[in-house]
Design a protein around this motif. Structure first.
Motif, PDB file in Angstrom:
ATOM      1  N   PRO A 464      -2.351  11.299  -5.419  1.00  0.00           N
ATOM      2  CA  PRO A 464      -2.137  11.946  -4.116  1.00  0.00           C
ATOM      3  C   PRO A 464      -2.596  13.400  -4.114  1.00  0.00           C
ATOM      4  O   PRO A 464      -3.139  13.879  -3.119  1.00  0.00           O
ATOM      5  CB  PRO A 464      -0.619  11.864  -3.908  1.00  0.00           C
ATOM      6  N   TRP A 466      -5.060  14.577  -5.582  1.00  0.00           N
ATOM      7  CA  TRP A 466      -6.517  14.568  -5.410  1.00  0.00           C
ATOM      8  C   TRP A 466      -6.924  14.104  -4.004  1.00  0.00           C
ATOM      9  O   TRP A 466      -8.104  13.998  -3.700  1.00  0.00           O
ATOM     10  CB  TRP A 466      -7.167  13.609  -6.426  1.00  0.00           C
ATOM     11  N   HIS A 467      -5.966  13.727  -3.202  1.00  0.00           N
ATOM     12  CA  HIS A 467      -6.216  13.199  -1.847  1.00  0.00           C
ATOM     13  C   HIS A 467      -7.046  11.927  -1.894  1.00  0.00           C
ATOM     14  O   HIS A 467      -7.835  11.653  -0.984  1.00  0.00           O
ATOM     15  CB  HIS A 467      -6.905  14.237  -0.954  1.00  0.00           C
ATOM     16  N   LEU A 468      -6.903  11.179  -2.947  1.00  0.00           N
ATOM     17  CA  LEU A 468      -7.744   9.993  -3.106  1.00  0.00           C
ATOM     18  C   LEU A 468      -6.968   8.681  -2.976  1.00  0.00           C
ATOM     19  O   LEU A 468      -7.536   7.671  -2.587  1.00  0.00           O
ATOM     20  CB  LEU A 468      -8.445  10.041  -4.467  1.00  0.00           C
ATOM     21  N   ALA A 469      -5.717   8.686  -3.320  1.00  0.00           N
ATOM     22  CA  ALA A 469      -4.981   7.418  -3.272  1.00  0.00           C
ATOM     23  C   ALA A 469      -3.497   7.666  -3.498  1.00  0.00           C
ATOM     24  O   ALA A 469      -3.093   8.743  -3.943  1.00  0.00           O
ATOM     25  CB  ALA A 469      -5.497   6.461  -4.342  1.00  0.00           C
ATOM     26  N   VAL A 470      -2.746   6.629  -3.187  1.00  0.00           N
ATOM     27  CA  VAL A 470      -1.332   6.588  -3.557  1.00  0.00           C
ATOM     28  C   VAL A 470      -1.235   5.598  -4.704  1.00  0.00           C
ATOM     29  O   VAL A 470      -1.878   4.541  -4.666  1.00  0.00           O
ATOM     30  CB  VAL A 470      -0.466   6.143  -2.362  1.00  0.00           C
ATOM     31  N   GLU A 474      -0.504   1.684  -3.198  1.00  0.00           N
ATOM     32  CA  GLU A 474       0.311   2.009  -2.021  1.00  0.00           C
ATOM     33  C   GLU A 474       1.577   1.188  -1.934  1.00  0.00           C
ATOM     34  O   GLU A 474       2.061   0.860  -0.850  1.00  0.00           O
ATOM     35  CB  GLU A 474      -0.501   1.872  -0.732  1.00  0.00           C
ATOM     36  N   GLU A 484       5.352   5.391  -4.186  1.00  0.00           N
ATOM     37  CA  GLU A 484       5.512   5.891  -2.816  1.00  0.00           C
ATOM     38  C   GLU A 484       6.286   7.201  -2.807  1.00  0.00           C
ATOM     39  O   GLU A 484       5.943   8.135  -2.088  1.00  0.00           O
ATOM     40  CB  GLU A 484       6.256   4.866  -1.951  1.00  0.00           C
ATOM     41  N   TYR A 490       2.647  14.185   0.229  1.00  0.00           N
ATOM     42  CA  TYR A 490       1.244  14.332   0.628  1.00  0.00           C
ATOM     43  C   TYR A 490       0.854  13.403   1.778  1.00  0.00           C
ATOM     44  O   TYR A 490      -0.292  13.370   2.167  1.00  0.00           O
ATOM     45  CB  TYR A 490       0.330  14.038  -0.575  1.00  0.00           C
ATOM     46  N   CYS A 491       1.820  12.632   2.254  1.00  0.00           N
ATOM     47  CA  CYS A 491       1.463  11.595   3.228  1.00  0.00           C
ATOM     48  C   CYS A 491       2.372  11.656   4.440  1.00  0.00           C
ATOM     49  O   CYS A 491       3.466  12.200   4.390  1.00  0.00           O
ATOM     50  CB  CYS A 491       1.626  10.213   2.593  1.00  0.00           C
ATOM     51  N   LEU A 492       1.896  11.036   5.509  1.00  0.00           N
ATOM     52  CA  LEU A 492       2.779  10.821   6.656  1.00  0.00           C
ATOM     53  C   LEU A 492       3.841   9.812   6.234  1.00  0.00           C
ATOM     54  O   LEU A 492       3.672   9.075   5.263  1.00  0.00           O
ATOM     55  CB  LEU A 492       1.960  10.308   7.846  1.00  0.00           C
ATOM     56  N   ASP A 493       4.895   9.750   7.016  1.00  0.00           N
ATOM     57  CA  ASP A 493       6.097   9.033   6.541  1.00  0.00           C
ATOM     58  C   ASP A 493       5.977   7.512   6.696  1.00  0.00           C
ATOM     59  O   ASP A 493       6.740   6.887   7.426  1.00  0.00           O
ATOM     60  CB  ASP A 493       7.315   9.552   7.299  1.00  0.00           C
ATOM     61  N   PHE A 494       5.045   6.927   5.993  1.00  0.00           N
ATOM     62  CA  PHE A 494       4.897   5.467   6.078  1.00  0.00           C
ATOM     63  C   PHE A 494       6.103   4.754   5.493  1.00  0.00           C
ATOM     64  O   PHE A 494       6.512   3.691   5.961  1.00  0.00           O
ATOM     65  CB  PHE A 494       3.616   5.023   5.356  1.00  0.00           C
TER      66      PHE A 494
END
Lengths: 519, 487, 424
Positions: A464, A466-470, A474, A484, A490-494
């Protein structure tokens, strides 16, 4: 932990005494799966409360209702090959779907098949190739469940370039929800057949699965229609000879090419072009060693081949792409061949010549997925610490950073196997790329296992950043929301939405959620 | 006034219309939906404004009706079901945020039409996947949020295509981004890492995009979407394959799909093709009369590194196939030129919209089925038309293979004279009663507009229960377009 | 070797379920892809080779205790080795050896199967697996003009085996065998009442000591009689003499022939001429012990070493028995040599053939399961249009014959020798 006698009898009444077991020796077969050791201290996770073998949706519904009545956690699986099928910290009722293994229908004209939960990729392919069709392939190999890969787990394989990702092939679906109600997706719900899984209105397929499936955390899928893809090969595979490298006849309208590239950029450009031109039956990038694994009969033979290979060959083979093209006519094959030469020229590719001893096994692997299990021979365990799907450039970068910034240290220390240039990647459909960075380790070596655990934990944090993956693909490969939670900042609240969905569809929280979410 | 003030604070007074100033097209459309005037129309220009509007609506218990396309509307989905609603008109949101040639994707706001997108994509060597001659004000995003079919089944791998990721303000007021756009990182950070929002699935174990598709604005308001594009063809050949027998064309289409040949592939009846090609109703009638009853439109794109070679081999293969069915790949048929068809189907409709040219108004009946079942539905529609005293010759028919041929969209365009109220009533009856008959035959009203919802949801209580659970998560106060679908 | 020696194999099981079905590329019909009768019948994973590998590990780690359910799970299996072939398509594991060692451990730990007990008692007392009098062993040959060794010598020994010796319905086959040998001028002898069990079936039931005992006894007896060649119509005996004796370090310095191999030799030499037409449509059932299980034993001793970090290889390199070297073509060649005979193949043949159901002590302890397994095979034979099913093992013929009676299936069951006789 064990089932109450009342609950046991209730389950026994549904499936019959032959189809329920609490025998510890049998139960241990349902909590033993590769990679358990990377999460638990053992190859064994929590032993199930019991195992049941339903044979119909009515029985599945009955089981789920009993679970709600007695507050029993359950999880269903088909082949049971991976952790999300079987592993947990807490005991639960394991629902083995093995008796639901019927191919319900094949609609050759409209290119779909309807299958029950346990139908394997190999079984369905065997039947569909007779009518010029094929299902999507599954990375775990031909024994993997076709329904599970489409509805509940992950679902990519060698042919994803042409047959798409498993998550994108479901049509009508029959689904026993965690509360025991039966939800029929798409056309099935309106009595229109199986040909669509989306609608009416918003598509509840989106609840059933996303990028990954709910991995058993949201009820049990009992039947599903899956989209099929044209198969231009013969109605049966023509294999002969002796195990374990059977000779297999490569049909004239199939052609395998292995191309070696000077660097990652050219390799990536090759994939971009091949996908845009839509000429691939199968396309993937993997370490060159994978070809040696497929064409040798054992781990020892593999090592002999690899260790005898001059270093310059290994260097030249650092970045290779494996492409198999099929064609519906000789003209098409000629066009594709000519086009491939142009693409290779543009990307400075070198053709890697393969003899028939290698060609056959590669063909078999590309068509059927068989051969994937051999990875367990050369080490004894493997995991994919980085999995993602996005643009070609991002998967290229992900693979590179994982290799250099995550794995290199552990390889240098000899804690994980040096398997060659990571990662594996392949297109899924015509839109995006899939990548898996494999880490191979020794299940018997505590240091090796410790290294894998560290890598997984580091991946959860770094990917995350690196802004490349979770991490954990996921979630669907992540145990107890570890990936998660690490990615949340680093992410919206999925995760918040997933938890609400879980609560809404599983009010009694009985659908075991080690690889899904818990409210 | 309270409403206007509240909304004006968000978007500025000039972007709020209320009371009698609200134009009629927000109150009623070409469908049989009852006319209901919204109390206001608000025209935001940014995601933040949309979010503020939704939050305001939750605070004031005001229903919102999102709308992205300009008039005329046909489906009733943008007409309020209840008094007091506010229409959120997104037509000002016209930014083409990004065009990414390498990944064949664009990112656009909801007000962007096909007419606006095409030149922007052309500059980069791309073309959109386009619905059948869409009306000029049609929003690209709405088309694909509503799972409208596009004309190239080869690129339609499955129902979600060509929509990838979206940014949405849910009915709850929360902003979310679906697919791979959810993170990690901002969009800018993702772009810097080479990502392109090309994965529509997810994030994680839920397909959030899919939950918005077919929702008729009942879950939230989409403020941008990333959409799959295709390479701009360098050369292109289009053919008209005609037959008196629909079944023959269907069999041919199945074979083309199995061979994965060509690009555009759909079947229309003579009236539909004529209406697409001609402006004048007399000319429409004339050409419809001279065309064979059924026309399969088939194109081959030459793009990529060997465009001519691709067209050549596919043409040769297609010719052989056509011959095996006793068919021809024609460049001209019944006065219709394939080149004209090619030009027209690559662009939005000129005005007036082609469905309105013949009789002035049109009511569509559309659903999903499989191609082999379409002749049965067509027969039934003719019977229904006959029973309802509707002239079957005025009915356009369009069959679009979808999901690479796994299923198909079929659309009946019941063209009517808007002044002929009697006929409109007959069509209304055919619409509501016919829907039931067709549903019993297996028609799948996957996009159940207006009265179709009754038959789409009627047989299946569990779907309704499940959808309401979803709705309560994303739009807990039920402010988003209430009265539609099963909400 | 002991179960403990296979701990790594058990740990390395990847639960791929390959052991349950025939190799993908060899599949031809979705109705006939199962390869393991045990898991096909009982369904729980524990009834597959993979499941038994897990159970073996559990036992070693004291996660489980002996129960009736556990023992049923281990012993409701024909030990037919099909799982081993399928597993080894991709894996370097030894599931069949694990299952064998698991059984041996059970017996060593005093966990006996009730249905096996009378058989074992009979074996210990009368040297045969059919609970019959040792003195009656040679009766099948009464009236045949064949040399019976009684302290005498012979170069070629015809070993009938327990099944053929005591199963009167099968006597015509062995009688025919002797007649064929005589006609071909082979100077063969039998041991008559002095013939003893091979010990193979008892070994499959977990009784390793019995195998050792009979290996010692038989080898000594053959040595004393100057036997240079053994011909046996029983596939189980054949596999025991050829493979199992070697496995336990007692490889006899004698040529071991299955009767089909000997027949083939005679036919190809021209000694035996098949002239008469036998107009029948048959399918051939590969006996497990003649097919995949008869692949010669490969001895290996060495160690695992790590290379390239954590890759594991063997020093010296290890070779695996993958079912490739069984006797598959010879019986087919014989059938093809019979004039007028139409040989059709089933869907599961050669190394991935479905078992007849009688092996591994199943016929003795779980007769219903044995018949179920045979009935599945009869369905397959009927499905390919065969009027008769031909095998090359008395145990197969017995179980198929029983299944025909039980199911009422209209299909003939032959031993290959019977058909050769008709063609002479």
């Amino acid at each position: 932990m064990s089932l109450s006698r009342e609950a046991y009898r209730a389950l026994e009444d549904i499936v019959g005494p032959e189809n329920i077991s609490e025998e510890p020796a049998i139960l241990d077969g349902y909590c033993f799966v590769w990679a358990n050791e990377a999460m638990f201290d053992d190859r064994f996770s929590a032993r199930p409360l019991a195992v049941v073998l339903p044979e119909s949706i009515e029985q599945v519904q009955g089981i789920v209702r009993v679970c709600n009545r007695f507050n029993i956690q359950f999880r269903a699986h088909s082949s049971g090959w991976s952790c999300p099928a079987l592993s947990s910290k807490e005991s639960f009722l394991s629902i083995d779907m093995r008796r639901m293994d019927r191919i319900v229908a094949i609609d050759a004209k409209n290119k779909y098949a309807v299958v029950e939960s346990y139908v394997s990729m190999q079984k369905l392919f065997l039947q569909t190739m007779k009518v010029g069709l094929r299902p999507h392939t599954i990375g775990c190999g031909p024994s993997g469940g076709i329904l599970a890969s489409a509805t509940s787990n992950f679902g990519c394989g060698n042919t994803s370039a042409s047959s798409d990702f498993g998550g994108r092939v479901p049509l009508g679906v029959e689904w026993v929800l965690p509360d025991g109600e039966i939800l029929r997706l798409g056309t099935l719900g309106t009595g229109s057949g199986w040909f669509s899984g989306d609608g009416p209105g918003p598509s509840l397929r989106g609840i059933m699965r996303g990028y990954g499936g709910a991995t058993g955390g949201l009820g049990v899928i009992t039947r599903a229609a899956v989209k099929l893809t044209p198969w231009y090969g013969p109605p049966a595979l023509k294999a002969s000879g002796k195990p374990n490298i059977y000779d297999i006849e490569i049909p004239e309208n199939f052609q395998i090419n292995v191309a070696a590239f000077p660097d990652r950029d050219q390799l990536t450009d090759f994939f971009v072009l091949v996908v845009e031109e839509a000429i691939a039956f199968a396309l993937h990038r993997s370490p060159a060693a994978s070809l040696a694994i497929l064409s040798t009969s054992s781990g020892d033979d593999f090592w002999q081949m690899v260790s005898a290979s001059p270093p310059e060959v290994a260097e030249a083979m650092k970045f290779i792409g494996v492409l198999m093209m099929d064609a519906g006519s000789p003209r098409e094959m000629q066009y594709r061949y000519d086009l491939l030469q142009k693409i290779m020229e543009r990307t400075e590719a070198m053709n890697f010549p393969m003899g028939p001893d290698m060609m056959g096994p590669v063909f078999r692997n590309l068509v059927t997925g068989q051969g994937q299990q051999r990875v367990f021979n050369i080490t004894t365990g493997f995991l994919t610490a980085a999995v993602n799907e996005e643009s070609w450039d991002s998967v290229k970068l992900l693979g590179q950073r994982v290799a250099e910034e995550l794995y290199a240290k552990y390889e240098a220390e000899g804690k994980i196997a040096i398997t060659g240039e990571n990662p594996w990647f392949a297109p899924l459909g015509d839109s995006f790329a899939h990548t898996e960075s494999v880490v191979s380790y020794d299940q018997f070596d505590p240091e090796s296992i410790k290294a894998v655990r560290e890598i997984l934990a580091e991946a959860d944090i770094k990917l995350p950043q690196w802004h490349l993956a979770v991490g954990g693909a996921e979630g669907c490969l992540s145990f107890d929301e570890a990936s998660e939670k690490a990615a949340a900042p680093y992410c919206l609240d999925f995760l918040g939405y997933e938890k609400k969905i879980k609560k809404a569809f599983d009010p009694n929280l009985v659908s075991e959620s080690s690889f899904y979410v818990k409210p | 006034m309270v409403v206007k003030n509240g909304l004006s604070n968000i978007v500025g007074t000039e972007n709020v219309i209320d009371g009698n100033d609200v134009p009629g097209h927000y109150s009623g459309d070409m469908s049989f939906a009852a006319s209901v005037r919204p109390q206001a129309v608000v025209k935001p220009n940014t995601m933040e404004q949309v979010q503020a509007i939704v939050k305001w609506a939750n605070e004031t218990s005001t229903n919102l009706i999102p709308l992205s396309s300009g008039p005329p509307h046909f489906r009733g989905d943008t007409i309020p079901a209840h008094e007091g609603a506010v229409v959120v008109d997104l037509t000002r949101m016209k930014k083409i945020i990004r065009v990414d040639r390498r990944n064949r994707v664009c990112m656009v706001e909801p007000g962007v039409t096909f007419g606006e997108l095409i030149p922007a994509l052309e500059k980069e060597g791309l073309a959109p996947l386009i619905t059948l001659v869409p009306r000029s004000h049609k929003s690209v995003i709405t088309s694909f949020l509503e799972r409208e079919p596009f004309t190239i089944p080869r690129f339609h791998w499955e129902a979600q295509d060509p929509l990838y990721c979206v940014e949405v303000i849910y009915g709850s007021g929360d902003m979310f981004r679906t697919g791979s756009a959810f993170g990690p990182g901002t969009l800018e950070e993702q772009w810097a890492a080479g990502r392109a929002q090309v994965r529509g699935m997810g994030p994680s174990q839920v397909d959030f995009t899919r939950l918005l598709q077919g929702a008729q604005g009942t879950m939230g308001i989409v403020t941008w979407a990333s959409i799959k594009c295709r390479p701009l063809p360098k050369i292109k050949e289009t053919y008209l394959v005609t037959s008196d027998k629909l079944e023959t064309l269907i069999d041919f289409a199945y074979k083309i799909l199995w061979k994965k040949l060509g690009e555009e592939l759909f079947i229309v009846n003579s009236l539909t093709l004529s209406a697409i090609l001609n402006q004048d109703s007399n000319k429409i009638a004339e050409m419809a009369g001279s065309l064979p009853p059924w026309i399969l439109v088939y194109s081959i794109d030459g793009s990529g590194l060997m465009p001519q070679e691709k067209v050549d081999y596919q043409k040769a293969d297609s010719l052989e196939l056509a011959q095996s069915f006793g068919l021809e790949l024609k460049r001209v048929a019944g006065g219709a030129s394939a080149d004209d068809v090619q030009k027209i189907i690559s662009r939005p409709s000129t005005e007036p919209y082609w469905k309105l040219r013949y009789r002035g108004a049109c009511h569509d009946m559309l659903f999903l089925t499989t191609m082999d079942k379409t002749p049965g539905f067509i027969k039934k529609m003719h019977e229904l038309a006959g029973d309802g005293n509707y002239p079957a010759d005025d009915m356009g028919i369009y069959i679009q293979p979808m999901s690479q041929g796994t299923n198909c969209h079929i659309e009946f365009n019941l063209m009517i004279d808007p002044e002929n109220k009697g006929l409109a009533e007959k069509v209304s009856r055919i619409d509501s009663e016919g829907c039931e008959t067709l549903a019993h035959m297996g028609a799948f009203f996957s996009r159940p507009y207006g009265p179709w919802a009754k038959f789409a949801f009627g047989p299946d209580a569990q779907t309704v229960i499940a959808l309401r659970k979803v709705k309560s998560i994303f739009d807990p106060n039920g402010i988003m377009n209430p009265g539609k679908l099963c909400f | 070797m002991a179960l403990k020696d296979f701990e790594k194999d058990m740990m390395r099981d990847s639960r791929c379920s390959y052991c349950k079905v025939i190799p993908h590329v060899m599949m031809t019909d979705t109705r006939f892809i199962d390869v393991c009768p045990s898991v096909a019948r009982f369904n729980f994973h524990g009834f597959s080779a993979g499941g038994r590998m897990v159970a073996g590990l559990s036992l070693l780690r004291n996660r489980i205790e002996y129960t009736d359910g556990f023992l049923d799970m281990i012993f409701q299996c024909q030990m037919d080795g099909a799982c081993d072939v399928s597993c080894k398509i991709d894996r370097d594991l030894e599931p069949l050896q694990v299952m064998q060692e698991l059984r041996i451990k059970c017996i060593e730990d005093g966990q006996l199967i009730a249905g096996h007990m009378p058989v074992l008692e009979g074996l210990r007392k009368e040297d045969n697996m059919l609970q019959r009098k040792k003195a009656d062993r040679g009766k099948w040959a009464d009236g045949l003009d064949i040399k019976e060794l009684a302290g005498g010598k012979a170069e070629v020994l015809f070993h009938a085996g327990c099944r053929y010796s005591f199963d009167e319905e099968l006597w015509p086959t062995v009688k025919t065998g002797i007649n064929i040998l005589k006609e071909a001028g082979v100077d063969a002898a039998i041991m008559g009442k002095d013939e003893a069990c091979c010990g193979g079936r008892a070994y499959e039931m977990g009784y390793e000591a019995e195998l050792i005992k009979y290996a010692d006894h038989n080898i000594q007896a053959w040595k004393t009689a100057g036997v240079k060649t053994i011909v046996t119509p029983c596939s189980c005996c054949y596999q025991t003499f050829k493979v199992l004796y070697d496995k336990i370090g007692k490889k006899p310095e004698i040529e071991i022939y299955h009767f089909t191999e000997y027949l083939d030799k005679l036919i190809k030499e021209g000694t035996l001429k098949l002239k008469k037409k036998v107009p029948i449509k048959v399918t051939y059932h590969d006996p497990c012990h003649l097919g995949r299980l008869s692949e010669p034993w490969i001895h290996w001793s060495g160690k695992e070493i790590k290379v390239a970090g954590q890759m594991i290889v063997h020093d010296p390199a290890k070779k695996y028995r993958r079912g490739a070297e069984g006797v598959y073509d010879i019986p087919r060649d014989i059938l093809k040599a019979i004039p007028g005979l139409n040989l059709v193949e089933m869907y599961r043949i050669r190394e991935y053939a479905w078992c007849c159901g009688s092996g591994g002590g199943v016929k003795e302890a779980y007769p219903e399961f044995a018949l179920w397994t045979a009935a599945e095979r009869l369905k397959e034979a009927k499905d390919v249009g065969a009027d008769a099913l031909v095998s090359a093992c008395g145990w197969c013929k017995r179980n198929f014959t029983d299944a025909v009676k039980e199911t009422g299936k209209k299909i003939e069951v032959y031993d290959i020798v019977d058909l050769v006789q008709e063609a002479l």
